[in-house]
Write a protein that holds these residues in place. Structure first.
Motif, PDB file in Angstrom:
ATOM      1  N   VAL A 132      43.638  36.956  28.775  1.00 23.68           N
ATOM      2  CA  VAL A 132      43.074  37.919  29.739  1.00 23.68           C
ATOM      3  C   VAL A 132      42.273  38.932  28.926  1.00 23.68           C
ATOM      4  CG1 VAL A 132      43.582  39.697  31.449  1.00 23.68           C
ATOM      5  CG2 VAL A 132      44.908  37.562  31.424  1.00 23.68           C
ATOM      6  N   ARG A 133      40.948  38.865  29.048  1.00 18.52           N
ATOM      7  CA  ARG A 133      40.066  39.682  28.202  1.00 18.52           C
ATOM      8  C   ARG A 133      39.612  40.960  28.880  1.00 18.52           C
ATOM      9  NH1 ARG A 133      39.884  37.454  23.051  1.00 18.52           N
ATOM     10  NH2 ARG A 133      40.919  35.458  23.359  1.00 18.52           N
ATOM     11  N   HIS A 134      39.706  40.979  30.194  1.00 17.97           N
ATOM     12  CA  HIS A 134      39.211  42.153  30.927  1.00 17.97           C
ATOM     13  C   HIS A 134      40.138  42.466  32.101  1.00 17.97           C
ATOM     14  CE1 HIS A 134      35.360  41.910  28.786  1.00 17.97           C
ATOM     15  NE2 HIS A 134      35.449  40.591  28.967  1.00 17.97           N
ATOM     16  N   ILE A 135      40.338  43.753  32.331  1.00 21.14           N
ATOM     17  CA  ILE A 135      41.041  44.209  33.531  1.00 21.14           C
ATOM     18  C   ILE A 135      40.131  45.217  34.210  1.00 21.14           C
ATOM     19  CG2 ILE A 135      43.047  45.442  34.433  1.00 21.14           C
ATOM     20  CD1 ILE A 135      44.621  44.504  31.977  1.00 21.14           C
ATOM     21  N   VAL A 137      40.559  36.143  37.905  1.00 15.73           N
ATOM     22  CA  VAL A 137      39.292  35.419  37.942  1.00 15.73           C
ATOM     23  C   VAL A 137      39.141  34.614  36.659  1.00 15.73           C
ATOM     24  CG1 VAL A 137      36.782  35.641  38.175  1.00 15.73           C
ATOM     25  CG2 VAL A 137      38.290  37.327  39.269  1.00 15.73           C
ATOM     26  N   GLU A 138      38.931  33.323  36.813  1.00 15.45           N
ATOM     27  CA  GLU A 138      38.600  32.476  35.655  1.00 15.45           C
ATOM     28  C   GLU A 138      37.088  32.502  35.512  1.00 15.45           C
ATOM     29  OE1 GLU A 138      40.346  28.489  35.668  1.00 15.45           O
ATOM     30  OE2 GLU A 138      41.669  29.139  37.281  1.00 15.45           O
ATOM     31  N   SER A 139      36.619  32.968  34.376  1.00 22.94           N
ATOM     32  CA  SER A 139      35.174  33.084  34.195  1.00 22.94           C
ATOM     33  C   SER A 139      34.775  32.639  32.795  1.00 22.94           C
ATOM     34  CB  SER A 139      34.729  34.539  34.405  1.00 22.94           C
ATOM     35  OG  SER A 139      34.948  35.286  33.218  1.00 22.94           O
ATOM     36  N   ASP A 140      33.471  32.547  32.568  1.00 19.21           N
ATOM     37  CA  ASP A 140      32.980  32.205  31.236  1.00 19.21           C
ATOM     38  C   ASP A 140      33.331  33.283  30.217  1.00 19.21           C
ATOM     39  OD1 ASP A 140      31.951  29.929  32.286  1.00 19.21           O
ATOM     40  OD2 ASP A 140      29.909  30.709  32.530  1.00 19.21           O
ATOM     41  N   ALA A 141      33.615  34.495  30.709  1.00 14.78           N
ATOM     42  CA  ALA A 141      33.968  35.594  29.805  1.00 14.78           C
ATOM     43  C   ALA A 141      35.476  35.666  29.587  1.00 14.78           C
ATOM     44  CB  ALA A 141      33.452  36.912  30.385  1.00 14.78           C
ATOM     45  N   GLY A 142      36.191  34.640  29.950  1.00 12.54           N
ATOM     46  CA  GLY A 142      37.651  34.647  29.835  1.00 12.54           C
ATOM     47  C   GLY A 142      38.289  35.026  31.154  1.00 12.54           C
ATOM     48  N   LEU A 143      39.574  35.254  31.098  1.00 17.68           N
ATOM     49  CA  LEU A 143      40.293  35.630  32.319  1.00 17.68           C
ATOM     50  C   LEU A 143      40.091  37.112  32.605  1.00 17.68           C
ATOM     51  CD1 LEU A 143      43.659  33.756  31.668  1.00 17.68           C
ATOM     52  CD2 LEU A 143      41.847  33.088  33.273  1.00 17.68           C
ATOM     53  N   ILE A 144      39.898  37.405  33.887  1.00 22.22           N
ATOM     54  CA  ILE A 144      39.669  38.779  34.312  1.00 22.22           C
ATOM     55  C   ILE A 144      40.690  39.105  35.395  1.00 22.22           C
ATOM     56  CG2 ILE A 144      38.031  40.381  35.373  1.00 22.22           C
ATOM     57  CD1 ILE A 144      35.827  38.254  34.501  1.00 22.22           C
ATOM     58  N   LEU A 145      41.418  40.183  35.208  1.00 21.48           N
ATOM     59  CA  LEU A 145      42.333  40.642  36.254  1.00 21.48           C
ATOM     60  C   LEU A 145      41.674  41.794  37.005  1.00 21.48           C
ATOM     61  CD1 LEU A 145      45.976  41.070  34.863  1.00 21.48           C
ATOM     62  CD2 LEU A 145      45.344  39.952  37.012  1.00 21.48           C
TER      63      LEU A 145
END
Ligand SMILES: [Zn+2]
Length: 302
Positions: free
Chosen positions: A93-96, A38-46
């Motif tokens: 990628v900031r979040h998984i 997911v490309e989001s304002d909070a960075g990339l999220i897997l």
């Protein structure tokens, strides 16, 4: 938000059509590890990470599941390879968000050193202790896949807010409010799904709460014998698993036009999303499959 659907681990389990209901012949089936970027304002999220690098997984995975599931361990299918091929830096990628810590969902975690890993506290606890069933417990959880994670965000079960008849965690630390963690216990003690408000309807990734597209979107559950057996073997709480599957079936019928539900391992579901193009929503095809007369009135647990 832009959402990419990735297959991070093709497997060819024994049983062929008896396992997946589709393959020709009865030798090898074909399943996927459906993950999201997911490309989001909070960075990339897997969302889930599939299998990791071949050279690592050959040492980390249990012999039992390697033989049974026949993971192909293709380097270009790793989450990190696909993140790179989409033109991103894995460090972004900031979040998984992890549905659960089974070997086929957690293999890519350590390729993203800047990511905080979000999941239920219960799942982390039972995975650390290898408590996931008498025989499979220590074989399904492979702590070497996650023992170097720097940052965990763990959420207690049972303190959720309502979402579509489920409890959910709405405030995931640092994540956009459109992303929810929805506990779906049964496959493991801390298993959960992930719901995403796309602004144009919901995506609901159900992880391993079901395995075959015939288990939702219709009144009566349909599942090939191999996948049925596999799910039974992996469950820790049958009543909870079947109750959650029934709730998903109900949701898929009652909200056919505004929620798209999919699981981790069904190839047909994955291809519907992947073929629809990056971020597009293949809703029309799902509407076709889920005929409006299929109301929940007679949906039954099996
Ligand atoms: Zn799985």
């Amino acid at each position: 938000m832009r959402i990419h659907h990735l297959n991070c681990g093709t497997c060819c389990p024994w049983g062929g059509r008896l396992f997946d209901g589709e393959s020709r012949g009865v030798v090898h089936g074909h399943i996927v590890c459906h993950c999201l970027l997911v490309e989001s304002d909070a960075g990339l999220i897997l969302v889930d990470t599939g299998y990791g690098h071949r050279r690592l997984e050959q040492r980390r995975l249990s012999k039992f599941f390697t033989v049974l599931n026949q993971p192909q361990l293709i380097e270009s299918e790793t989450a990190v390879a696909q993140v790179r091929s989409l033109g991103f830096d894995p460090r972004d990628v900031r979040h998984i968000v992890i549905t659960h810590l089974d070997f086929d969902h957690a293999g890519g975690i350590e390729d993203f050193p800047n990511a905080t890993v979000h999941l239920t506290a219960r799942e982390k606890e039972v995975a650390d202790e290898g408590r996931g069933g008498a025989f499979v417990g220590t074989r399904r959880y492979r702590p070497r896949q996650w023992d170097e994670v720097n940052s965990w965000a763990l959420y207690p079960l049972g303190r959720g807010e309502p979402w579509m008849g489920f409890d959910c965690v709405r405030d995931l630390e640092g994540l956009p409010p459109e992303i929810l963690l929805v506990p779906l216990v049964g496959h493991t003690w801390g298993h959960s799904g992930v719901a995403i408000d796309t602004g144009n309807g919901w995506l609901f990734y159900a992880g391993d709460a079901y395995f075959h597209h015939g288990e939702i979107g219709r009144r009566n559950r349909r599942c090939p014998p191999g996948m049925r057996f596999y799910q039974d073997m992996m469950e820790v709480d049958r009543d909870a698993r079947m109750a959650n599957q029934l709730r998903l079936r109900r949701l898929s019928l009652e909200h056919a036009n505004d929620i798209e539900i999919f699981c981790a391992h069904d190839r047909q579901e994955f291809e519907q999303f992947a073929n629809a193009g990056r971020g597009d929503r293949p809703l029309s095809r799902w509407r076709e499959r889920r005929a409006p007369e299929q109301t929940f009135a007679s949906a039954q647990p099996t």
